[in-house]
Design an enzyme around this catalytic site. Structure first.
Site, PDB file in Angstrom:
ATOM      1  N   ILE A  85     -19.047 -16.155   4.382  1.00 53.60           N
ATOM      2  CA  ILE A  85     -18.092 -15.283   3.708  1.00 53.60           C
ATOM      3  C   ILE A  85     -17.884 -14.012   4.519  1.00 53.60           C
ATOM      4  O   ILE A  85     -16.756 -13.524   4.666  1.00 53.60           O
ATOM      5  CB  ILE A  85     -18.561 -14.957   2.275  1.00 53.60           C
TER       6      ILE A  85
ATOM      7  N   THR B 251     -25.124 -10.089   1.115  1.00 53.95           N
ATOM      8  CA  THR B 251     -26.403 -10.747   1.337  1.00 53.95           C
ATOM      9  C   THR B 251     -26.800 -11.565   0.113  1.00 53.95           C
ATOM     10  O   THR B 251     -26.459 -11.210  -1.015  1.00 53.95           O
ATOM     11  CB  THR B 251     -27.517  -9.722   1.602  1.00 53.95           C
TER      12      THR B 251
ATOM     13  N   ARG C 233     -24.786 -10.091  -5.041  1.00 51.15           N
ATOM     14  CA  ARG C 233     -25.538 -10.146  -6.286  1.00 51.15           C
ATOM     15  C   ARG C 233     -25.822  -8.727  -6.742  1.00 51.15           C
ATOM     16  O   ARG C 233     -26.114  -7.849  -5.920  1.00 51.15           O
ATOM     17  CB  ARG C 233     -26.861 -10.923  -6.113  1.00 51.15           C
TER      18      ARG C 233
ATOM     19  N   GLU D 208     -25.648  -8.747 -16.339  1.00 52.10           N
ATOM     20  CA  GLU D 208     -24.343  -9.347 -16.601  1.00 52.10           C
ATOM     21  C   GLU D 208     -24.378 -10.155 -17.893  1.00 52.10           C
ATOM     22  O   GLU D 208     -25.323 -10.899 -18.116  1.00 52.10           O
ATOM     23  CB  GLU D 208     -23.930 -10.247 -15.421  1.00 52.10           C
TER      24      GLU D 208
ATOM     25  N   HIS E 117     -17.433 -10.433 -12.278  1.00 49.87           N
ATOM     26  CA  HIS E 117     -18.037 -11.478 -11.444  1.00 49.87           C
ATOM     27  C   HIS E 117     -17.077 -12.669 -11.285  1.00 49.87           C
ATOM     28  O   HIS E 117     -17.360 -13.789 -11.719  1.00 49.87           O
ATOM     29  CB  HIS E 117     -19.369 -11.941 -12.026  1.00 49.87           C
ATOM     30  N   ILE E 118     -15.954 -12.410 -10.621  1.00 48.96           N
ATOM     31  CA  ILE E 118     -14.905 -13.431 -10.466  1.00 48.96           C
ATOM     32  C   ILE E 118     -14.743 -13.895  -9.021  1.00 48.96           C
ATOM     33  O   ILE E 118     -13.711 -14.448  -8.652  1.00 48.96           O
ATOM     34  CB  ILE E 118     -13.547 -12.910 -10.983  1.00 48.96           C
TER      35      ILE E 118
ATOM     36  N   SER F 164     -15.408 -16.372  -7.069  1.00 52.04           N
ATOM     37  CA  SER F 164     -14.871 -17.709  -6.768  1.00 52.04           C
ATOM     38  C   SER F 164     -13.914 -18.204  -7.843  1.00 52.04           C
ATOM     39  O   SER F 164     -13.524 -19.372  -7.835  1.00 52.04           O
ATOM     40  CB  SER F 164     -16.026 -18.711  -6.624  1.00 52.04           C
TER      41      SER F 164
END
Length: 328
Positions: free
Chosen positions: A162, A214, A243, A272, A291-292, A294
């Site tokens: 990524i 990371t 993360r 979360e 937390h979108i 993907s």
């Protein structure tokens, strides 16, 4: 594995999946699936997994307690590139395969990272609210100005797949200079994108935009904290799409409140879903997403199919293509 239904391996699907993926699993496995609202409760998963050979899973904790409840379990297939939900030692002790879904989401997450960079630097969310709440009643002034992304210096912490997709966009789309910090030098990235390797200290000090990508490990827990924010420029924009626990969230809040850094774009959090009382949600100089990384229809479908194929391959007695590295 086609033929007599009783001869098919039994699997549990702990997440909603696209119809096409479910139809694929039907060809090879007997299955049950979670159909309740929200995340499957652990006690339900423990009950359902007792006679299963395989588990298709998104983020439920795979630990000794769960594995002890599933004596027949042979494979856990994550619908995720991350696998910090795996207790690696517990899986090893029971000789259970764990898989993930790399490659499928690289470009989608890289797109989102640039969305966060642009939104935070150009104050897009803040100024969208400014217009919609009727505050735009005169020509904008200097107080509404943002920062340029093009020709700035981008620092990437974690030059994995990524990270390289972000570097590609930065180099060829925005003419950015690229610095990076990684456990190992990435000569291919250096050659392809002109990326320059440096220490974490150097990357934090010199970069206009800092992207943290990371994985979460014991070594990367709170990798970015008060000391690291103090090293950044006052005009720096910090992006976390890895993360939440890789960042000391209180240190991030302080850095934003005290304007130690210009802005941040955040897709992941220490807890979360984020608590509504979290001070991050009161700050104008941070873009907050749920937390979108993907979360596009195409990518999530491809991830689910990749995870299903990992599952079926392992249950057929073959080696799946995406065993997590610690279990190979």
């Amino acid at each position: 594995m086609k033929g007599d239904e009783s001869m098919k391996p039994k699997v549990y699907i702990a997440e909603p999946i696209p119809k096409a993926v479910e139809e694929y699993i039907t060809q090879h496995c007997e299955y049950e699936k979670w159909q309740g609202e929200g995340k499957i409760p652990k006690e339900v998963l423990l009950e359902k997994i007792r006679d299963k050979d395989g588990l298709l899973n998104f983020g439920s904790k795979i630990d000794g307690t769960l594995l002890e409840a599933a004596p027949n379990l042979k494979v856990v297939s994550n619908i995720s590139v991350g696998y910090d939900n795996f207790d690696i030692e517990a899986l090893k002790a029971r000789n259970i395969i764990g898989t993930n879904t790399p490659y499928v989401l690289d470009d989608t997450v890289a797109d989102l990272i640039f969305g966060l960079m642009l939104s935070a630097a150009r104050r897009i969310c803040e100024l969208d609210s400014y217009v919609k709440t009727g505050q735009w009643d005169r020509e904008i002034s200097k107080e509404h100005f943002g920062l340029d992304v093009h020709h700035a210096t981008l620092g990437i912490i974690g030059m994995g797949r990524i990270g390289e997709a972000v570097a590609k966009r930065a180099k060829f789309g925005f003419d950015m200079d690229i610095l990076y910090y990684n456990r190992n030098r990435k000569k291919d990235a250096e050659a392809a994108y002109g990326a320059v390797y440096g220490s974490l200290h150097e990357v934090l000090q010199k970069s206009d935009f800092i992207v943290l990508m990371t994985p979460l490990t014991n070594e990367t827990y709170h990798l970015i904290g008060e000391r690291e924010f103090d090293l950044m420029k006052e005009t720096a924009v910090f992006i976390n799409a890895s993360r939440g626990q890789t960042v000391d969230e209180q240190a991030l809040i302080t850095a934003l409140q005290e304007r130690k850094i210009y802005a941040a774009g955040i897709d992941t959090y220490e807890k979360e879903p984020i608590d509504i009382s979290n001070p991050l949600l009161q700050l104008k100089n941070v873009v907050t997403l749920p937390h979108i990384g993907s979360a596009t229809l195409k990518t999530r479908c491809n991830m689910a199919m990749t995870a299903a194929k990992n599952l079926v391959t392992a249950l057929s007695g073959e080696i799946p293509p995406h065993i997590v590295k610690e279990l190979k």
